[in-house]
Scaffold this motif. Sequence first.
Motif, short mmCIF file in Angstrom:
data_model
loop_
_atom_site.label_atom_id
_atom_site.label_comp_id
_atom_site.label_asym_id
_atom_site.label_seq_id
_atom_site.Cartn_x
_atom_site.Cartn_y
_atom_site.Cartn_z
N GLU A 2 -37.30 14.82 -34.44
CA GLU A 2 -36.16 15.09 -33.56
C GLU A 2 -36.72 15.41 -32.19
OE1 GLU A 2 -32.46 16.97 -36.04
OE2 GLU A 2 -33.48 18.20 -34.56
N ILE A 3 -36.06 14.93 -31.16
CA ILE A 3 -36.55 15.19 -29.79
C ILE A 3 -35.42 15.82 -28.98
CG2 ILE A 3 -37.47 14.15 -27.70
CD1 ILE A 3 -38.42 11.78 -29.42
N ARG A 4 -35.75 16.90 -28.30
CA ARG A 4 -34.81 17.52 -27.38
C ARG A 4 -35.24 17.22 -25.96
NH1 ARG A 4 -31.32 21.89 -29.02
NH2 ARG A 4 -31.41 21.82 -31.28
N THR A 5 -34.29 16.79 -25.15
CA THR A 5 -34.51 16.64 -23.72
C THR A 5 -33.61 17.68 -23.06
OG1 THR A 5 -32.72 15.06 -23.37
CG2 THR A 5 -34.83 14.14 -24.11
N PRO A 6 -33.63 17.80 -21.74
CA PRO A 6 -32.76 18.83 -21.13
C PRO A 6 -31.30 18.76 -21.60
CG PRO A 6 -34.29 18.00 -19.51
CD PRO A 6 -34.51 17.17 -20.75
N ARG A 7 -30.78 17.52 -21.76
CA ARG A 7 -29.33 17.41 -22.08
C ARG A 7 -29.03 16.74 -23.41
NH1 ARG A 7 -27.15 14.29 -17.02
NH2 ARG A 7 -29.03 13.08 -17.49
N LEU A 8 -30.06 16.24 -24.11
CA LEU A 8 -29.82 15.37 -25.27
C LEU A 8 -30.62 15.78 -26.49
CD1 LEU A 8 -30.18 11.97 -23.35
CD2 LEU A 8 -28.03 13.14 -23.91
N LEU A 9 -30.09 15.42 -27.65
CA LEU A 9 -30.84 15.52 -28.90
C LEU A 9 -30.97 14.11 -29.45
CD1 LEU A 9 -32.09 17.19 -31.23
CD2 LEU A 9 -29.78 17.32 -32.22
#
Length: 177
Positions: free
Chosen positions: A3-10
Motif C-alpha cells: 500500500e502506498i500513501r501520498t499526500p492526498r491518496l492511498l
Amino acid sequence: MTEIRTPRLLLRSWHDADLVPMADINMDPQVMRWIDDGSVRGLDGTAEDIERWEEEWDEEGFGLFAVELLASGELIGFTGLSVPEFLPEVMPAVAISWRIGSPFWGQGYASEAAHATLEFALQDRGLDRVISINRAGDDASENVIRKLGMVTERATNHPVYGYPLHVHAIDLTEYRA
Ligand SMILES: CC(C)(COP(=O)(O)OP(=O)(O)OC[C@H]1O[C@@H](n2cnc3c(N)ncnc32)[C@H](O)[C@@H]1OP(=O)(O)O)[C@@H](O)C(=O)NCCC(=O)NCCS
C-alpha cells in the motif's frame, strides 16, 4: 501487496466495494474516449477487469492499484503497472497507466499517483525502465507523461484498432520523484 500513501491518496489492493464506483468510471464516455475502441464498460466488464488486474498482481508482483482519496475514502480510479502484451513490438516491457474518474480530473491526482507508482517500480520492484503507451491525441495523458519526465521513443499503430500510438519511456536509474 504494497500500500502506498501520498499526500492526498492511498494506492491499495482492490476491495469488493470498488466494483460499483469503478464501473461508474468505466461507463463514462469521456473517460473511455482514448481507450481500446472507445466503448464504455459496465458492471460485468468491470468485474472481469478487476479480476484480471488482481491476477496480474499474483503473477507479476505488480499491477494496477486502486486509487482512493484519503480525505473522503472515495475510489477515484486506478494507476499502476502492467505488461503491455497487446503491443509485441515493445516487449519485454512494463508499462504505467492511469484512469481517473472525470469529476477528479485537473487536481493533480493522476500525476501524484503516477509518481508514487514509478517510485514503487524502482524501489520495491527493482525495475530500471518503465514505458507508457497512449493513443495519439490523448493530450491529458501526454501531459502526465511529460511531467513524469518520460521521453517519446516511437510512433506506431494499435495492432487491433489501427489508430496511431505513442510510446514513451523513462530510465528509472535517472528518476527523481
Ligand atoms: C489522463 C488523466 C488520468 C489525466 O488526469 P489529470 O487530472 O488531467 O492529470 P493530472 O493529475 O496531471 O492533473 C492535471 C492538472 O491538475 C492541476 N492541479 C491542481 N492541483 C494540483 C496539485 N496539487 N498538483 C498538481 N497538479 C494540480 C494542474 O493544473 C494540472 O495541470 P498542468 O499539469 O497542466 O498544470 C485523465 O484525463 C483520465 O483518466 N483520462 C481517461 C483515461 C485515459 O485516457 N487513460 C489513459 C489511457 S493510456
